[in-house]
Design a protein around this motif. Structure first.
Motif, PDB file in Angstrom:
ATOM      1  N   VAL A 182      31.485 128.096 -17.422  1.00  0.00           N
ATOM      2  CA  VAL A 182      29.944 127.645 -17.596  1.00  0.00           C
ATOM      3  C   VAL A 182      29.577 128.614 -18.861  1.00  0.00           C
ATOM      4  CG1 VAL A 182      27.789 127.249 -17.048  1.00  0.00           C
ATOM      5  CG2 VAL A 182      29.589 126.770 -15.206  1.00  0.00           C
TER       6      VAL A 182
ATOM      7  N   GLY B 159      26.713 129.442 -21.779  1.00  0.00           N
ATOM      8  CA  GLY B 159      25.495 129.060 -22.256  1.00  0.00           C
ATOM      9  C   GLY B 159      25.486 129.532 -23.867  1.00  0.00           C
TER      10      GLY B 159
ATOM     11  N   LEU C 107      26.507 119.823 -22.599  1.00  0.00           N
ATOM     12  CA  LEU C 107      25.220 119.395 -22.490  1.00  0.00           C
ATOM     13  C   LEU C 107      24.191 119.777 -23.474  1.00  0.00           C
ATOM     14  CD1 LEU C 107      25.134 120.515 -18.678  1.00  0.00           C
ATOM     15  CD2 LEU C 107      25.290 118.166 -19.533  1.00  0.00           C
TER      16      LEU C 107
ATOM     17  N   GLU D 104      20.635 120.500 -24.047  1.00  0.00           N
ATOM     18  CA  GLU D 104      19.386 120.519 -23.549  1.00  0.00           C
ATOM     19  C   GLU D 104      18.884 119.199 -23.055  1.00  0.00           C
ATOM     20  OE1 GLU D 104      16.360 122.417 -25.573  1.00  0.00           O
ATOM     21  OE2 GLU D 104      17.779 123.121 -27.263  1.00  0.00           O
TER      22      GLU D 104
ATOM     23  N   THR E  14      17.740 118.786 -20.117  1.00  0.00           N
ATOM     24  CA  THR E  14      16.483 119.001 -18.954  1.00  0.00           C
ATOM     25  C   THR E  14      15.204 119.453 -19.915  1.00  0.00           C
ATOM     26  OG1 THR E  14      16.977 121.374 -18.901  1.00  0.00           O
ATOM     27  CG2 THR E  14      18.126 119.783 -17.244  1.00  0.00           C
TER      28      THR E  14
ATOM     29  N   ARG F 269      14.339 118.942 -12.924  1.00  0.00           N
ATOM     30  CA  ARG F 269      15.336 120.111 -13.653  1.00  0.00           C
ATOM     31  C   ARG F 269      16.348 120.720 -12.617  1.00  0.00           C
ATOM     32  NH1 ARG F 269      11.943 123.235 -16.533  1.00  0.00           N
ATOM     33  NH2 ARG F 269      12.290 121.870 -18.270  1.00  0.00           N
ATOM     34  N   ARG F 270      15.848 121.010 -11.396  1.00  0.00           N
ATOM     35  CA  ARG F 270      16.529 121.736 -10.757  1.00  0.00           C
ATOM     36  C   ARG F 270      17.494 120.739  -9.895  1.00  0.00           C
ATOM     37  NH1 ARG F 270      12.770 123.860  -7.257  1.00  0.00           N
ATOM     38  NH2 ARG F 270      12.701 121.843  -5.962  1.00  0.00           N
TER      39      ARG F 270
ATOM     40  N   PHE G 195      18.824 118.137 -11.614  1.00  0.00           N
ATOM     41  CA  PHE G 195      20.006 118.018 -12.583  1.00  0.00           C
ATOM     42  C   PHE G 195      20.946 119.132 -12.585  1.00  0.00           C
ATOM     43  CE2 PHE G 195      21.700 118.082 -16.705  1.00  0.00           C
ATOM     44  CZ  PHE G 195      21.818 116.708 -17.152  1.00  0.00           C
ATOM     45  N   LEU G 196      20.351 120.241 -12.658  1.00  0.00           N
ATOM     46  CA  LEU G 196      21.292 121.340 -12.658  1.00  0.00           C
ATOM     47  C   LEU G 196      22.145 121.698 -11.386  1.00  0.00           C
ATOM     48  CD1 LEU G 196      18.934 124.007 -14.424  1.00  0.00           C
ATOM     49  CD2 LEU G 196      20.835 122.698 -15.377  1.00  0.00           C
ATOM     50  N   GLN G 197      21.643 121.202 -10.390  1.00  0.00           N
ATOM     51  CA  GLN G 197      22.470 121.336  -9.201  1.00  0.00           C
ATOM     52  C   GLN G 197      23.759 120.173  -9.084  1.00  0.00           C
ATOM     53  OE1 GLN G 197      22.275 123.660  -6.608  1.00  0.00           O
ATOM     54  NE2 GLN G 197      24.021 122.516  -5.767  1.00  0.00           N
TER      55      GLN G 197
ATOM     56  N   VAL H 220      25.232 119.488 -11.763  1.00  0.00           N
ATOM     57  CA  VAL H 220      26.124 119.824 -12.835  1.00  0.00           C
ATOM     58  C   VAL H 220      26.963 120.964 -12.030  1.00  0.00           C
ATOM     59  CG1 VAL H 220      26.306 121.357 -15.097  1.00  0.00           C
ATOM     60  CG2 VAL H 220      24.739 119.278 -14.856  1.00  0.00           C
ATOM     61  N   LEU H 221      26.279 121.862 -11.453  1.00  0.00           N
ATOM     62  CA  LEU H 221      26.906 122.922 -10.647  1.00  0.00           C
ATOM     63  C   LEU H 221      28.064 122.309  -9.609  1.00  0.00           C
ATOM     64  CD1 LEU H 221      24.266 125.730 -10.370  1.00  0.00           C
ATOM     65  CD2 LEU H 221      26.272 125.608 -11.937  1.00  0.00           C
TER      66      LEU H 221
END
Length: 183
Positions: A31, A33, A153, A155, A157, A165-166, A168-170, A172-173
């Motif tokens: 992952v 960033g 990805l 941005e 979110t 946001r949480r 969505f990120l969950q 993805v993870l």
């Protein structure tokens, strides 16, 4: 294995140098960033990686293959979620899936509909009625429905409320954990 390898990437828009000699390597399963100020060239770089833009100079390799020229086989291995989702508003998620699946040889209708259900997205409601969070989830469902080994990805979110946001990120993870997706 390196999924992304960028060397000496340069891009100009007119007289403006947006990218000057960018080097970047992302290994399989990472992952990664990509941080920087507004206008630093992050979105431009990501659009070059997924084949929306071409580079001015330098090299871009995905999965050990050059991205120069028309590389539909490489693009089919990428899931991309932009900051702003642009869908045909008159379509519903079921219609969008039917439309997009023709572009991806590995499209999985069953997975797509499972993703829609897990994200609480109504299959028959026009996307023009969706909130920002729902649009981001729709973009993610479409990006993941062909089981891409690389998820990019940009941005997605931005502007979402903390709960959306949480969630969505969950999601993805979970892709990284269950499929080993490079993000």
């Amino acid at each position: 294995m390196n999924v992304i390898e960028v060397r000496g990437l340069c891009k100009k828009f007119g007289q403006v140098n947006v990218l000057r000699g960018l080097d970047m390597t992302v290994e399989q399963g990472q992952v990664y960033g990509f941080l920087g100020r507004n206008g630093a060239g992050k979105s431009t770089t990501l659009k070059i990686l997924v084949g929306i833009l071409t580079c001015g100079s330098g090299t871009v390799e995905l999965f050990g293959q050059s991205m120069s020229g028309k590389k539909t086989d490489l693009r089919a291995r990428i899931g991309y979620v932009a900051q702003e989702q642009n869908f045909y508003g008159w379509m519903a998620p079921k219609d969008l899936g039917a439309f997009v699946r023709g572009f991806y040889p590995n499209w999985d209708d069953e997975l797509y509909h499972k993703l829609l259900s897990s994200m609480d997205l109504p299959r028959d409601r026009k996307v023009e009625t969706f909130s920002g969070g729902m649009l981001a989830k729709q973009g993610l469902a479409m990006a993941l429905a062909h089981n891409p080994p690389l998820l990019v990805l940009d941005e997605p979110t931005a502007g979402l409320d903390p709960v959306a946001r949480r969630e969505f990120l969950q999601m993805v993870l979970e892709q990284k954990q269950t499929r080993g997706t490079t993000i």
